[in-house]
Scaffold this active site. Structure first.
Site, mmCIF file in Angstrom:
data_model
loop_
_atom_site.group_PDB
_atom_site.id
_atom_site.type_symbol
_atom_site.label_atom_id
_atom_site.label_comp_id
_atom_site.label_asym_id
_atom_site.label_seq_id
_atom_site.Cartn_x
_atom_site.Cartn_y
_atom_site.Cartn_z
ATOM 1 N N LEU B 79 0.822 -1.217 0.000
ATOM 2 C CA LEU B 79 0.000 0.000 0.000
ATOM 3 C C LEU B 79 0.851 1.259 0.000
ATOM 4 O O LEU B 79 0.510 2.261 -0.600
ATOM 5 C CB LEU B 79 -0.917 0.017 1.225
ATOM 6 C CG LEU B 79 -2.152 -0.884 1.183
ATOM 7 C CD1 LEU B 79 -2.891 -0.809 2.506
ATOM 8 C CD2 LEU B 79 -3.072 -0.468 0.050
ATOM 9 N N VAL B 87 3.672 -0.497 4.518
ATOM 10 C CA VAL B 87 2.296 -0.927 4.778
ATOM 11 C C VAL B 87 1.811 -1.804 3.630
ATOM 12 O O VAL B 87 1.975 -1.462 2.463
ATOM 13 C CB VAL B 87 1.349 0.282 4.933
ATOM 14 C CG1 VAL B 87 -0.048 -0.197 5.330
ATOM 15 C CG2 VAL B 87 1.880 1.256 5.955
ATOM 16 N N LYS B 102 1.301 -3.023 8.941
ATOM 17 C CA LYS B 102 2.468 -2.143 8.915
ATOM 18 C C LYS B 102 3.649 -2.915 9.467
ATOM 19 O O LYS B 102 3.615 -3.402 10.601
ATOM 20 C CB LYS B 102 2.208 -0.892 9.755
ATOM 21 C CG LYS B 102 3.475 -0.081 9.965
ATOM 22 C CD LYS B 102 3.190 1.281 10.497
ATOM 23 C CE LYS B 102 2.694 2.167 9.378
ATOM 24 N NZ LYS B 102 2.566 3.558 9.815
ATOM 25 N N ASP B 195 2.422 12.384 14.217
ATOM 26 C CA ASP B 195 2.596 12.429 12.769
ATOM 27 C C ASP B 195 1.239 12.709 12.128
ATOM 28 O O ASP B 195 0.904 12.130 11.109
ATOM 29 C CB ASP B 195 3.181 11.104 12.269
ATOM 30 C CG ASP B 195 3.679 11.209 10.836
ATOM 31 O OD1 ASP B 195 3.959 12.351 10.379
ATOM 32 O OD2 ASP B 195 3.771 10.174 10.154
#
Lengths: 175, 1133
Positions: B79, B87, B102, B195
């Site tokens: 991904l 990911v 992840k 983040d």
């Protein structure tokens, strides 16, 4: 005419502590990217150098030109050390290649061996020190032509020609 | 050996040749029969065309293939990849579901950090919130790389959602509320996101925002140093990083960092772009932007968003965490209020705060380009803020009256500060008068008030002659156009726009008002543009704008002669250009001849006794502004064309001329030795020319408007210029630097003159006044004490007794008001610490490095004792508390002594150097600070440790007690922190941009002065914690500061000098001098009488003088100083 030698960057000449600091900082950053790295990973020297700069920018040294020269040298050391260690771990000479070419371009140049490049750069420095520095700054420091020109105090045209010559010379040496 | 230079040259030439065949020919030609060279070049060219290596690519990204399985999951596809991991989209068998996996880079999770990773995963697993994408499981893959599986969200990233649905502002704000709620939930479980960015926020099929990727989050454990995110700065995407993050302060992050990121997300979601453009900036540049630049106002980009959203998002985006919403919940709450149409809780940043940032950012502009721009803009900021406030706060008006008053005060002070930077004293004065509580001026207001007028006297010319109607409305009526000093320096003359000349005698003392000697009237009604005394001082010549020349007898005030410029026509071959009018005139050195010129473009040389024209020199079409007589044969003239003309008198013609300035008023002066010529122009620039070569020797830039007059000091080392920018400047001719800016006039200052002894300046202005200035005071500026070496210690008794010690060990005891020396001592350097007891009866000085000494002085008797301090390192700071003395040293040891120097106890207080020390007012507690980043509290009785104040991230350099139970500490980390004596932080720390080097609390405990490693001082209001002023008139960063007297004076070390910031400008200081001298003289007599009366017993003499009621405080203090000086001299070892 440039007459300096690679060993006499301003940092080496003036302030060993500075080199050590930059090296330490870059190691800390790059180390996290490199250590026991799975095969797929990202390593962008520009980003690393910039991050080190960012972290160190508030410190007493703020001459970026001075900084990148030291940082490029430090990056080279870090990468070569790393590749050597990996090579040693795998025994035999089948060294881990830090960079592979774009798999989508099979006809392109071969993967670059950092350890071999380092050795070739040492040889190049013996016959043309400035060309070797240009490669170091651009390849390991991630600088563009203008920044490189600024860092070593020559014109961008000179850097371009140094780069071209060095590339041809290294290509022959490494092929 | 191949010649590399030749290889390079041929290679370079060949590269320029596109055609391969011709390139080969070229190489062959160049290499001739040198085969080796040719082979080398051709080989390089071949590799140049087809390099076997790819250096250009540098060291780049590389991917391994996608793994088939990760743990129990079958990988479907990659991904994405980020700084912290990769990911994958994967499929789980049981329960059958699609997940996102992840895989963390192993470097983030070396074995030593595994425990932390597991705690993190556990923490993430605890997060159950509809706005947070849940974690299903965690584990390690076949290679031992840790991974976690989370829900795969079908949806769109936040910005894509907004763009594709063209969501309304309201719909966007609703999403922001939900996002902030989700972040708050995580915070409550000790997890920071760290983040946050639109890419990490998905909007699912139902329109619900889902925050994912708590991948760089850490378990929020106060006090723990974050190792996992050691590479901190790069992990987040730069644009969403908070100022403290880009500053690389990883361990400083708290929930407010996420609040900041939410602010950026909100801004981008609403405005469609980032609050700052960091796109093309280099990384350090981007970091600087984030740390310094104010975000654009949202309302300027989104028309219908309104100011409340501006305020909310502005608060989330505040540079200092303390100014942000302290929690995501508070942000969500205000956004809900906005949605509901209720009043929001956030207040716009105070006007003062905005002004301060504004002034900080525009200071260079203010100083260099200047004009009143800054002031205007500052005023606009104030009004718009007050406007916002007015519409909002009607309900809370009464409740917030005091707060509003205070804000108005702080904003007003900031406006004054900005105006004085320009300097624009008119605006500054208006702002000062508008300050609330104008009568009761705190330190900063009094200081700025004192800076507004540096003159010693203001003399009005506005008063009309008796029997002559004053016409205040008439333009130019009260304007002073010319000023001149008499050769004996006893009096000066000022010429007005309505044709009057006022002669004044300067008084004996600078404190006295100069008396009017004569009022002369040209009776022409035309402006007196120029005035000049004859060399013998007995006559005064005036030139008027009507073209009349007059000469008066100074003693009698009677007119000797007058002459119209038009009468020259008979002698002059040249017809007049333009109008008549005399712009410049000058007497010959022997006083027999007078040269004058003006609007007609001609210079007439006249008989000094009769005014009869002898010679006429045509200069040109432009107006003549200034004339300098070099010798019998040469004249210089400056003209309205910006030219300087050199004219030969015998030949009656211009020999040479050159353009010195842009067209416009151009003024001229000659240095006393004749080697330099100064010119001033309409461009505001003053130029110094080498007379021999007419080469430009120096450019004096600083005036922001027309330079209207120039004059050299008699020694030729300084130059005075006056300007339409309302100021005059005194320049150092040798260095081209500004010695002083003369501020005080409130309109264009057209003329200035320096007294023949070089000690006084008179300036005349369109504000209708003549101001007098004291050159020595202007030169001295704020300096009170000057040492031969860098000053290392500073202390003040509270009674005007100032101690300063320098790097050579020389200690000056001086009068804190004017720096008059009382005594000097020589001790062993280094001297870093000195302290007066609160009752000003004792003085302690720490001297020497290893096995340092303590010098104790009884200020009543002058008895001095030098004792071993019992330390192994030099004392960094001393403080008294009643009869007890405390000190902290370079080894971090805290010592206590009795008043006589007997040691009481010593305890190790800090690892590394101890630097800060203060005692509580009740005498029970001590606070220390050191290089170990800690502050500590101690029992003053026995040195028992009471509490450790941890929070500072660097050296704790200064500490003070605001009250017996409130401590304030400051450090190199730029923070100022308040603590209870129990060791609890009381308020969020105030963060400054620079390391704090020293801090001083005034005796009334209302103002805290903070010194940085920068040439400015911050003044903080103790009650509110607000920054009320930034004093910028420092030359260097002050290593030590202290308050004097009752707090009206702040002293700071400036290199080898000590300077003062108080309510006086140079004028007041000069005016005070005679009174101080008188007080000192009387004080010396009082002291001598007391010594006689007591038979030389200094202690009794001191008691007598101290108890005397009759002399004024000034005299009593001088007497006490005198006694001390004598006692110390008598006791000198």
């Amino acid at each position: 005419m440039y007459t300096g030698t690679m060993a006499s960057t301003p940092a080496d000449a003036g302030d060993a502590g500075f080199s050590a600091t930059v090296y330490g900082e870059l190691r800390a950053i790059a180390g996290a990217c490199l250590r026991d790295q799975p095969a797929g990973h990202t390593l962008q020297p520009t980003a690393l150098v910039n991050e080190a700069w960012l972290r160190l920018a508030d410190r007493p040294f703020s001459d970026r030109r001075h900084f990148v020269a030291v940082a490029a040298r430090a990056m080279r050391q870090i990468l070569v050390d790393h590749a050597r260690r990996r090579g040693a771990m795998k025994r035999r000479g089948d060294r881990e290649r830090l960079t592979v070419c774009d798999p989508a371009a099979p006809d392109g140049p071969a993967p670059l061996d950092v350890v071999a490049l380092d050795a070739a750069l040492h040889a190049l420095a013996a016959i043309d020190d400035r060309q070797a520095r240009v490669v170091e700054l651009r390849f390991f420091g991630g600088l563009n032509v203008e920044e490189t020109a600024d860092a070593i105090g020559v014109s961008p045209r000179t850097v371009e020609m140094d780069w071209r010559l060095a590339r041809a010379w290294l290509s022959r040496e490494l092929s | 050996m191949i010649d590399r230079a030749r290889v390079r040259a041929i290679f370079t030439a060949a590269c320029a040749e596109p055609d391969a065949a011709r390139r080969a020919d070229l190489v062959a030609l160049c290499c001739g029969d040198d085969l080796e060279l040719r082979t080398e070049v051709l080989s390089l060219l071949e590799h140049d065309a087809r390099p076997a290596i790819d250096l250009e690519r540098g060291i780049q990204q590389a991917h391994a293939g996608v793994p088939d399985r990760i743990g129990p999951y079958r990988v479907i596809e990659l991904l994405g990849e980020g700084g912290m991991g990769v990911v994958y989209l994967a499929e789980e068998a049981t329960p059958h579901r699609i997940v996102a996996i992840k895989v963390m880079h192993r470097s983030r999770l070396t074995p030593a950090r595994r425990a932390r990773f597991e705690r993190e995963i556990a923490a993430l697993g605890r997060l159950r919130h509809p706005g947070i994408v849940p974690i299903y499981a965690a584990g390690t893959d076949a290679d031992g790389q840790p991974y976690f599986a989370m829900e795969f969200v079908r949806g769109r990233p936040l910005l894509t959602w907004a763009r594709e649905t063209t969501a309304s502002i309201r719909a966007r704000v609703e999403r922001l509320v939900l996002i902030a709620d989700a972040v708050q939930h995580a915070h409550e479980h000790g997890v920071l996101h760290r983040d946050l960015k639109p890419a990490n926020i998905m909007v699912d099929e139902h329109g619900h925002p889902r925050v994912l990727d708590f991948g760089v989050a850490r378990v929020h454990e106060p006090g723990s140093v974050d190792q996992v995110t050691m590479t901190g700065a790069m992990l987040g995407t730069l644009a969403y990083m908070s100022p403290e993050q880009v500053a690389g302060r990883g361990d400083r992050q708290d929930p407010r960092t996420d609040v900041y990121a939410l602010g950026v997300v909100a801004f981008e979601l609403l405005a469609g772009r980032l609050p700052y453009d960091v796109g093309s900036a280099s990384l350090p540049e981007a970091a600087r932007i984030i740390r310094e630049r104010e975000p654009d106002a949202l309302s300027s980009l989104v028309p219908r968003s309104g100011t409340d959203l501006d305020v909310i998002i502005g608060k989330a985006l505040a540079k200092e965490p303390a100014r942000r919403y302290h929690t995501a919940a508070a942000l969500a709450d205000d956004l809900r209020r906005w949605l509901d149409g209720r009043p929001i809780l956030a207040r716009p940043p105070s006007a003062a705060y905005q002004l301060r940032r504004f002034a900080a950012r525009h200071r260079a502009v203010a100083v260099a380009a200047g004009l009143a721009l800054v002031t205007l803009l500052a005023a606009a900021v104030v009004s718009s803020i007050f406007g916002i406030r007015a519409t909002r706060a009607q309900a809370a008006e009464a409740r917030h009256a005091a707060a509003a008053r205070w804000q108005a005060y702080v904003a007003g002070v900031a406006a004054i500060e900005s105006a004085l930077l320009v300097p624009d004293v008119v605006t500054a004065r208006r702002r000062l008068e508008a300050l609330p509580d104008a009568a009761d001026r705190p330190f900063e207001a009094a200081h700025y008030a004192g800076q507004m007028d540096g003159s010693t006297h203001v003399l009005s010319v506005a008063s009309p002659e008796p029997g002559r109607p004053h016409q205040p409305g008439r333009p130019g009526h009260d304007v002073v156009y010319s000023v001149a000093w008499s050769p004996d320096g006893r009096s000066f003359a000022a010429g007005t726009a309505d044709g009057r000349v006022i002669l004044r005698a300067t008084a004996a003392g600078p404190g006295d008002e100069p008396a009017i000697e004569h009022r002369l009237d040209s009776s022409t009604g035309a402006a007196v543009l120029t005035l000049q005394y004859t060399p013998d001082g007995r006559a005064l010549a005036a030139g008027t704008s009507g073209g009349t020349l007059l000469v008066w007898d100074v003693d009698s005030g009677r007119e000797r002669w007058r002459m119209e410029e038009t009468s020259w026509d008979a002698v002059c071959a040249a017809r007049p250009h333009g109008e008549t009018g005399i712009g410049g005139l000058t007497w010959y050195a022997d006083g027999t001849l007078l040269a004058a010129g003006g609007g007609s473009g001609r210079i007439g040389i006249l008989d000094g006794a009769t005014g009869a024209v002898r010679t006429c020199i045509p200069i040109g079409p432009a107006v003549i502004w200034d004339i300098v007589v070099e010798d019998d044969v040469t004249l210089l003239a400056s003209t309205g064309a910006g030219e300087v003309a050199v004219a030969s008198v015998p030949e009656s013609r211009v020999v040479t001329s050159f353009t010195a300035h842009a067209p416009g008023t151009t003024v001229l002066a000659r240095s006393p030795d004749g080697r330099l010529i100064a010119t001033g122009g309409r461009d505001g620039v003053v130029r110094l020319w080498d007379r021999a070569t007419w080469s430009l020797a120096r450019v004096l830039s600083g005036h922001r408007d027309r330079a209207a007059s120039v004059a050299f000091t008699p020694d030729g080392r300084a130059l005075l210029s006056t300007s339409s920018d309302m100021t005059a400047r005194l320049w150092d001719v040798t260095h081209g630097s500004t010695i002083a800016i003369l501020t005080g006039h409130t309109a264009a200052t057209d003329c200035g003159a320096i007294s023949p002894d070089g000690r006084r300046i008179a300036t005349g202005s369109n504000d209708g006044s003549v101001r007098l200035w004291d050159v020595d005071a202007l030169r001295a500026g704020a300096t009170v004490v000057t040492h031969a070496a860098a000053v290392t210690a500073l202390a003040e008794s509270g009674t005007g007794l100032l101690l300063s010690a320098d790097a050579t060990g020389r200690v000056h005891l001086s009068d804190g008001i004017d720096g008059a020396t009382i005594a000097t001592l020589d001790l062993a350097p280094p001297i870093r610490a000195a302290a007066f007891s609160a009752d000003a009866t004792r003085l302690a000085i720490g001297a020497g490095a290893a096995s340092g000494r303590l010098c104790l002085i009884d200020l009543r008797t002058g008895v001095r004792r030098d004792l071993p301090a019992g330390t192994d390192a030099s004392l960094s700071r001393l403080c008294w508390q009643g009869e007890h003395l405390f000190g902290i040293d370079g080894d971090g040891m805290l010592h206590a002594w009795r008043a006589d120097g007997t040691p009481r106890w010593s305890v190790p207080a800090h690892t590394g150097r101890g630097v800060a020390l203060a005692a509580s007012p009740d005498g029970r507690t001590l606070v220390t600070g050191g290089f170990d980043h800690l502050a500590r509290l101690w029992s003053a009785a026995d040195g028992t440790a009471l509490a450790t104040l941890s929070g500072h991230e660097w050296v704790v350099s200064a500490a003070a007690f605001l009250a017996s139970d409130v401590v304030v500490t400051a450090g190199y980390d730029g923070t100022v922190r308040r603590w209870s004596v129990g060791g609890r932080p009381l308020l969020p720390p105030t963060t400054h941009d620079h390391p704090v080097i020293d801090m001083a609390l005034d005796r009334s405990r209302t103002r805290l002065a903070i010194a940085f490693n920068q040439p400015h001082l911050a003044i903080v209001d103790v009650a509110s914690g607000d920054l009320v002023a930034t004093l910028r008139s420092l030359r260097t960063a002050p290593p030590r500061i202290t308050w004097s007297d009752a707090g009206g004076r702040l002293l700071a070390v400036q290199g080898s000098e000590v300077a003062v910031w108080d309510d006086r400008g140079p004028g007041r200081r000069a005016a005070d001098r005679p009174a101080l001298a008188r007080a000192r003289a009387v004080g010396a007599e009082v002291a001598a009488a007391a010594i006689r009366a007591t038979g030389g017993d200094h202690a009794r003499a001191h008691a007598i003088v101290a108890a005397r009621a009759d002399p004024d405080p000034q005299t009593r203090r001088a007497a006490l100083h005198h006694l001390l000086g004598r006692a110390l001299a008598a006791d000198a070892p």
